[in-house]
Design a protein around this motif. Sequence first.
Motif, PDB file in Angstrom:
ATOM      1  N   GLY A  22       0.789  -1.220   0.000  1.00  0.00           N
ATOM      2  CA  GLY A  22       0.000   0.000   0.000  1.00  0.00           C
ATOM      3  C   GLY A  22       0.819   1.267   0.000  1.00  0.00           C
ATOM      4  N   GLU A  23       2.135   1.163   0.123  1.00  0.00           N
ATOM      5  CA  GLU A  23       2.986   2.353   0.114  1.00  0.00           C
ATOM      6  C   GLU A  23       3.319   2.729  -1.329  1.00  0.00           C
ATOM      7  OE1 GLU A  23       7.345   3.856   1.817  1.00  0.00           O
ATOM      8  OE2 GLU A  23       6.607   1.828   2.191  1.00  0.00           O
ATOM      9  N   PRO A  24       3.340   4.024  -1.648  1.00  0.00           N
ATOM     10  CA  PRO A  24       3.669   4.416  -3.028  1.00  0.00           C
ATOM     11  C   PRO A  24       5.051   3.923  -3.453  1.00  0.00           C
ATOM     12  CG  PRO A  24       2.717   6.267  -1.829  1.00  0.00           C
ATOM     13  CD  PRO A  24       2.961   5.188  -0.819  1.00  0.00           C
ATOM     14  N   ILE A  25       5.156   3.565  -4.713  1.00  0.00           N
ATOM     15  CA  ILE A  25       6.454   3.213  -5.299  1.00  0.00           C
ATOM     16  C   ILE A  25       7.106   4.532  -5.714  1.00  0.00           C
ATOM     17  CG2 ILE A  25       7.630   1.807  -7.026  1.00  0.00           C
ATOM     18  CD1 ILE A  25       5.108   0.095  -7.217  1.00  0.00           C
ATOM     19  N   ARG A  29       3.654  13.835   1.264  1.00  0.00           N
ATOM     20  CA  ARG A  29       2.396  13.851   1.982  1.00  0.00           C
ATOM     21  C   ARG A  29       1.216  14.027   1.024  1.00  0.00           C
ATOM     22  NH1 ARG A  29       3.286  18.013   4.878  1.00  0.00           N
ATOM     23  NH2 ARG A  29       4.447  16.882   6.481  1.00  0.00           N
ATOM     24  N   LEU A  30       1.399  14.844  -0.008  1.00  0.00           N
ATOM     25  CA  LEU A  30       0.342  15.012  -1.001  1.00  0.00           C
ATOM     26  C   LEU A  30       0.051  13.704  -1.732  1.00  0.00           C
ATOM     27  CD1 LEU A  30       1.378  18.451  -2.566  1.00  0.00           C
ATOM     28  CD2 LEU A  30      -0.482  18.024  -0.943  1.00  0.00           C
ATOM     29  N   ILE A  31       1.100  12.986  -2.064  1.00  0.00           N
ATOM     30  CA  ILE A  31       0.930  11.729  -2.794  1.00  0.00           C
ATOM     31  C   ILE A  31       0.311  10.666  -1.897  1.00  0.00           C
ATOM     32  CG2 ILE A  31       2.197   9.898  -3.970  1.00  0.00           C
ATOM     33  CD1 ILE A  31       4.185  12.062  -4.881  1.00  0.00           C
ATOM     34  N   SER A  32       0.774  10.593  -0.655  1.00  0.00           N
ATOM     35  CA  SER A  32       0.197   9.618   0.275  1.00  0.00           C
ATOM     36  C   SER A  32      -1.273   9.917   0.536  1.00  0.00           C
ATOM     37  CB  SER A  32       0.989   9.613   1.581  1.00  0.00           C
ATOM     38  OG  SER A  32       2.342   9.252   1.357  1.00  0.00           O
TER      39      SER A  32
END
Length: 636
Positions: free
Chosen positions: A395-398, A435-438
């Motif tokens: 679930g964490e961004p690549i 933070r924006l991407i998450s």
Amino acid sequence: MMARPAPQPLASSVFRDDEKAFSYGGYQLIDDIVVPRFGEPHRWPADCIGRPASRKPSDWCFVFPLDDPLINLQLREYCFALLNPSHPALRQSLIFLSAVPLSVATIRPSMMEIRKVMDWGREQGLPDDLGLWDPEDWHEEIVHKASQVEGAKTVAFHVTAIRRLRQLAPVLTGISAFDDPWGDKTAEAIGREAYDEEAPSRDTLATPAIPPETWWPLLRGAWTYIHILAPDIFRWRDHFTQQREAPADQPRSTKARPVRPHETDALLEKWLRDPDNAVPVHEVAYTNVAVGTPMWTALSKMVTDGRTMNIFADNQSARPAKRRATVHAAISEGRVATVKATVGRGRGPAGPRYIAPGTSTGVTPKMLDDDVRGWLANPDTLVPVHPTDEHGKAGEPIWAMVARMIWGPTPPEANRHRNTKRLDRRTRQGTARARLISQAVADGRGIPLDTTDLWAGWRAYPLTCQDTAHIQRADGTSAPWRTQVSAIEAAFELHMLRAAIYVFVAAYSLMRDSEVQEIQRDAVRTYFGRPLPQDQARPQTAGTVLVDHRAGRRGTRGSRAAVLASHPPVRIATPACRQAEPHGARDPFRLRDRLLHQRHQHRRPPARTVQDSSLSCPLAHVPQDHVATRRTRTRL
């Protein structure tokens, strides 16, 4: 321990070592390609006469063993005689072969069969001179050959190679003349006897026709790719090709090329000629600086547009003193402007920063923040995340892929981790962007991507497809054949398109496999006997034969088929790619099998999204069947 050197090759008493291997066969040699000589003991590449597109480089080269000098010489003489059937030495020995030489594809395996005969004879303790073998020895050799291979045709080819050896015995070193051990029997009959097979009936087709239930779905599938899907595939190919190109960074520069003294003097004179330019002087007194003293550092940057701040420095030269005198003369004329001392340190409007032509000051943090917000502002944007904990937290961004999608590939001259560091959470600005991407992932805008294939990377990221072609489903409804596509899937579809070209051309032109692969760009130059105008678009030119003549369609209907026939990435073969590709020409049968068996089974490329990408299979079911190029000739 040092390796033992190879034995010295023997010289032939019939052929000279300096003779070209392709001399007396009417060959049209290609310029700038070395022609092998008879005296070269190990390798004779045949690229000088042109390699067919259907042949790999290894199949178009004679390789002779070096362990035995006599066998090496005999095999070279054998191949040289077959390659040069009208050589004077053959005529003098009363050996009259066809003036048209055999193909390299025939001589090379024939030579290999002779080598196997020689090896078998040594294992059996037979004489090195094959002409001294008894007929029983030859019959035993054929029985041994039949036990090693399957098929009467293979044995028949083996017998033909031996008969060529017998015919060439007068010019082969160490081989006496001998009679044909099989008399008047044909090679085919000898091969059948080795397997106790009966002669095939004249009414039996050696190559069966393709069943209609395979033939027509196959052609419809090929035409679907050519006529309906090709524009979408080309558009995706161009898009992902552009994504692979790294954006050209403008070089950042705060240093200037050294300026010659007379050029600096000219800059000062030019600056003073402008009546709006005033000399900056100190507004208040400082230590060792009186009121009204010129700010030499700021003035230097103003005159040189930020290149340097030392044109008035005292360097024990007459030029700085002369420039100072020129400035004092301007001050005496009243061209003075009092400013604060900060300008004298190179800051403020009077102290410009030099930016060389063609360069930039680089990106700013604000520009990077705007890039992230602009990427997330697109409602179709999905953030790639890890599906499992194998390569990162599920679930964490690549982050590397996200940086690649926002800022593109890193230029070669830059640090390869430059873009990823812009999302580094160990820095304040990187943390804000991450933070924006998450937050976008938390809002449900994440897409799990399978990253087990390390080569895939950003190529597995799917993009939304716009305005794709519609196809008819089995239930009669119409729908886009794709709603999203990744770079890997686009490359897969490009291979599918190449397979469709091959199948369609082979089916409707009745060409053999090697003939299809020899087709070059701009091959069609006439239309019903009339020369095509030079200014006519290539798509219309290349699509004439494919569509108008066979499919019964005329005019612009041939344009899409022509695009695929003339576009470089989907051409079947060209002389340049045949010589350049180290692994030989593309395998057309693999392309054909891809079209036959992969599409209707909904197989996907290995690297894909974990979520099911929307795909409507555009092809009807094609039954499993072996479809060779030669069977298309039987079908028609």
